[in-house]
Write a protein that holds these residues in place. Sequence first.
Motif, PDB file in Angstrom:
ATOM      1  N   PHE A  94       0.810  -1.209   0.037  1.00  0.00           N
ATOM      2  CA  PHE A  94       0.029  -0.025  -0.034  1.00  0.00           C
ATOM      3  C   PHE A  94       0.879   1.158  -0.146  1.00  0.00           C
TER       4      PHE A  94
ATOM      5  N   LEU B  53       4.177   1.047   1.945  1.00  0.00           N
ATOM      6  CA  LEU B  53       4.161   0.117   3.043  1.00  0.00           C
ATOM      7  C   LEU B  53       3.768  -1.204   2.512  1.00  0.00           C
TER       8      LEU B  53
ATOM      9  N   VAL C  45       2.959  -4.640   2.811  1.00  0.00           N
ATOM     10  CA  VAL C  45       2.169  -5.419   3.652  1.00  0.00           C
ATOM     11  C   VAL C  45       2.324  -6.966   3.632  1.00  0.00           C
TER      12      VAL C  45
ATOM     13  N   PRO D 110       1.400 -11.142  15.123  1.00  0.00           N
ATOM     14  CA  PRO D 110       1.008 -10.088  15.801  1.00  0.00           C
ATOM     15  C   PRO D 110      -0.008  -9.097  15.227  1.00  0.00           C
ATOM     16  N   ASN D 111      -0.704  -8.288  15.843  1.00  0.00           N
ATOM     17  CA  ASN D 111      -1.536  -7.289  15.219  1.00  0.00           C
ATOM     18  C   ASN D 111      -0.927  -6.604  13.866  1.00  0.00           C
ATOM     19  N   GLY D 112      -1.565  -6.307  13.031  1.00  0.00           N
ATOM     20  CA  GLY D 112      -0.778  -5.679  11.931  1.00  0.00           C
ATOM     21  C   GLY D 112       0.094  -6.424  11.020  1.00  0.00           C
ATOM     22  N   ALA D 113       0.318  -7.678  11.350  1.00  0.00           N
ATOM     23  CA  ALA D 113       1.216  -8.606  10.642  1.00  0.00           C
ATOM     24  C   ALA D 113       1.016  -8.833   9.068  1.00  0.00           C
ATOM     25  N   GLY D 114      -0.258  -8.444   8.649  1.00  0.00           N
ATOM     26  CA  GLY D 114      -0.593  -8.558   7.289  1.00  0.00           C
ATOM     27  C   GLY D 114      -1.463  -9.846   7.055  1.00  0.00           C
ATOM     28  N   LYS D 115      -2.099 -10.426   8.186  1.00  0.00           N
ATOM     29  CA  LYS D 115      -3.017 -11.486   8.258  1.00  0.00           C
ATOM     30  C   LYS D 115      -4.236 -11.399   7.197  1.00  0.00           C
ATOM     31  N   SER D 116      -4.884 -10.237   7.466  1.00  0.00           N
ATOM     32  CA  SER D 116      -6.261  -9.973   6.729  1.00  0.00           C
ATOM     33  C   SER D 116      -5.851  -9.762   5.217  1.00  0.00           C
ATOM     34  N   THR D 117      -4.731  -8.897   4.952  1.00  0.00           N
ATOM     35  CA  THR D 117      -4.520  -8.422   3.880  1.00  0.00           C
ATOM     36  C   THR D 117      -4.077  -9.671   2.802  1.00  0.00           C
TER      37      THR D 117
ATOM     38  N   GLU E 286     -10.730 -15.702  12.199  1.00  0.00           N
ATOM     39  CA  GLU E 286     -11.093 -15.471  13.673  1.00  0.00           C
ATOM     40  C   GLU E 286     -12.384 -16.039  14.180  1.00  0.00           C
TER      41      GLU E 286
ATOM     42  N   HIS F 129      -6.163 -15.548  16.730  1.00  0.00           N
ATOM     43  CA  HIS F 129      -5.238 -15.090  17.744  1.00  0.00           C
ATOM     44  C   HIS F 129      -5.191 -15.879  18.989  1.00  0.00           C
TER      45      HIS F 129
HETATM   46  N1  LIG Z   1      -6.274  -0.240   2.479  1.00  0.00           N
HETATM   47  C1  LIG Z   1      -5.237  -0.403   3.328  1.00  0.00           C
HETATM   48  N2  LIG Z   1      -4.418   0.860   3.006  1.00  0.00           N
HETATM   49  C2  LIG Z   1      -3.313   1.168   3.690  1.00  0.00           C
HETATM   50  N3  LIG Z   1      -2.826   0.156   4.520  1.00  0.00           N
HETATM   51  C3  LIG Z   1      -3.327  -0.952   4.823  1.00  0.00           C
HETATM   52  C4  LIG Z   1      -4.558  -1.142   4.305  1.00  0.00           C
HETATM   53  N4  LIG Z   1      -5.104  -2.328   4.739  1.00  0.00           N
HETATM   54  C5  LIG Z   1      -4.208  -2.604   5.782  1.00  0.00           C
HETATM   55  N5  LIG Z   1      -3.164  -1.745   5.653  1.00  0.00           N
HETATM   56  C6  LIG Z   1      -2.027  -1.923   6.497  1.00  0.00           C
HETATM   57  O1  LIG Z   1      -1.281  -3.121   6.494  1.00  0.00           O
HETATM   58  C7  LIG Z   1      -0.682  -3.755   7.690  1.00  0.00           C
HETATM   59  C8  LIG Z   1      -1.464  -4.888   7.596  1.00  0.00           C
HETATM   60  O2  LIG Z   1      -2.606  -5.083   7.988  1.00  0.00           O
HETATM   61  P1  LIG Z   1      -3.524  -6.313   8.348  1.00  0.00           P
HETATM   62  O3  LIG Z   1      -4.974  -5.694   8.646  1.00  0.00           O
HETATM   63  O4  LIG Z   1      -3.662  -7.331   7.294  1.00  0.00           O
HETATM   64  O5  LIG Z   1      -2.981  -7.100   9.648  1.00  0.00           O
HETATM   65  P2  LIG Z   1      -3.419  -8.150  10.437  1.00  0.00           P
HETATM   66  O6  LIG Z   1      -2.210  -9.093  10.650  1.00  0.00           O
HETATM   67  O7  LIG Z   1      -4.518  -9.032   9.960  1.00  0.00           O
HETATM   68  O8  LIG Z   1      -3.765  -7.428  11.781  1.00  0.00           O
HETATM   69  P3  LIG Z   1      -4.981  -7.676  12.801  1.00  0.00           P
HETATM   70  O9  LIG Z   1      -4.210  -9.077  13.698  1.00  0.00           O
HETATM   71  O10 LIG Z   1      -4.671  -6.684  13.931  1.00  0.00           O
HETATM   72  O11 LIG Z   1      -6.289  -8.084  12.310  1.00  0.00           O
HETATM   73  C9  LIG Z   1      -1.212  -2.898   8.629  1.00  0.00           C
HETATM   74  O12 LIG Z   1      -0.113  -1.784   8.744  1.00  0.00           O
HETATM   75  C10 LIG Z   1      -2.276  -2.020   8.089  1.00  0.00           C
HETATM   76  O13 LIG Z   1      -2.348  -0.743   8.578  1.00  0.00           O
END
Ligand SMILES: Nc1ncnc2c1ncn2[C@@H]1O[C@H](COP(=O)(O)OP(=O)(O)OP(=O)(O)O)[C@@H](O)[C@H]1O
Length: 250
Positions: free
Chosen positions: A14, A17, A19, A38-45, A173, A204
């Motif tokens: 992004f 960044l 991801v 961990p939170n923000g690791a990029g799992k959802s992406t 989750e 988690h």
């Molecule tokens: N649409 C977007 N635009 C910019 N940055 C994004 C976008 N979506 C996610 N991010 C960033 O990408 C990184 C990974 O986010 P993601 O939600 O995939 O992590 P996660 O491991 O699923 O976190 P969590 O466990 O908190 O759900 C984070 O730094 C987030 O801020």
Amino acid sequence: MTAALELQGLSKAFGQLQVTQNVSLKLEKGARHALIGPNGAGKSTLVHQITGLLHPSKGHILLNGTDITRLSPEKRVKMGLARTFQINSLFNHLTVGENIGLALTAREGRDARLFGSITQSAELMDEAAQLLYSLGLLALAHKTVTDLAYGQRRLIEIALALALKPSVLLLDEPVAGVPSTEGARLFDLLERLPQDVAVLVIEHDMDLVFRFAQRITVLVEGAVLVEGTVKEVRSDPRVRAVYLGERHHG
Ligand SMILES: Nc1ncnc2c1ncn2[C@@H]1O[C@H](COP(=O)(O)OP(=O)(O)OP(=O)(O)O)[C@@H](O)[C@H]1O
């Protein structure tokens, strides 16, 4: 053997960044695989790239050997990739059995507007009952969705996803927000998932992960830190340092 799901060097940024960084992952048929980090690791992406909501900038996604990287989310579902439905996709005024019946209809590409004929289709309703029975949920078949507890709705979401007869099921989750009193039912359901369906769970809750998964991928800052069996991951000092060592949760 062809993997049920394979990620080959997926990368996504992004802006500046990064991801997802060169993520590769393989789920064999019937795998029980967990993705943690961990939170923000990029799992959802990463999950969004698998389902087709986001497009990777590099790399490939293979479903049962077919490259689905550029296919729409709908096509992916048709080809056997299911994820848990959001709660708002349940029809609240219908019973659980009717909801499953509708999902079965969707799978067959029939028109859901013919709903009257669905509930009268003994064949479909039998199939719905059979699915609920196999998951230990038959007692809920005649309950209206509005009468279900939150945890029970989450169980039905999983049943709905299975109604599509997927070869790969993504569970994002599954215990989030479910009261611990209802958690046991969810564990029970997870143990009853069809053996031939490959399951990727993003979670988690480490109790769930360690109990359910055969293999675990640990994602940190968008990249795979470690991939291995539960035993290997649990005892890996790098994992302990960045993740498990912090806290038992998230
Ligand atoms: N649409 C977007 N635009 C910019 N940055 C994004 C976008 N979506 C996610 N991010 C960033 O990408 C990184 C990974 O986010 P993601 O939600 O995939 O992590 P996660 O491991 O699923 O976190 P969590 O466990 O908190 O759900 C984070 O730094 C987030 O801020």
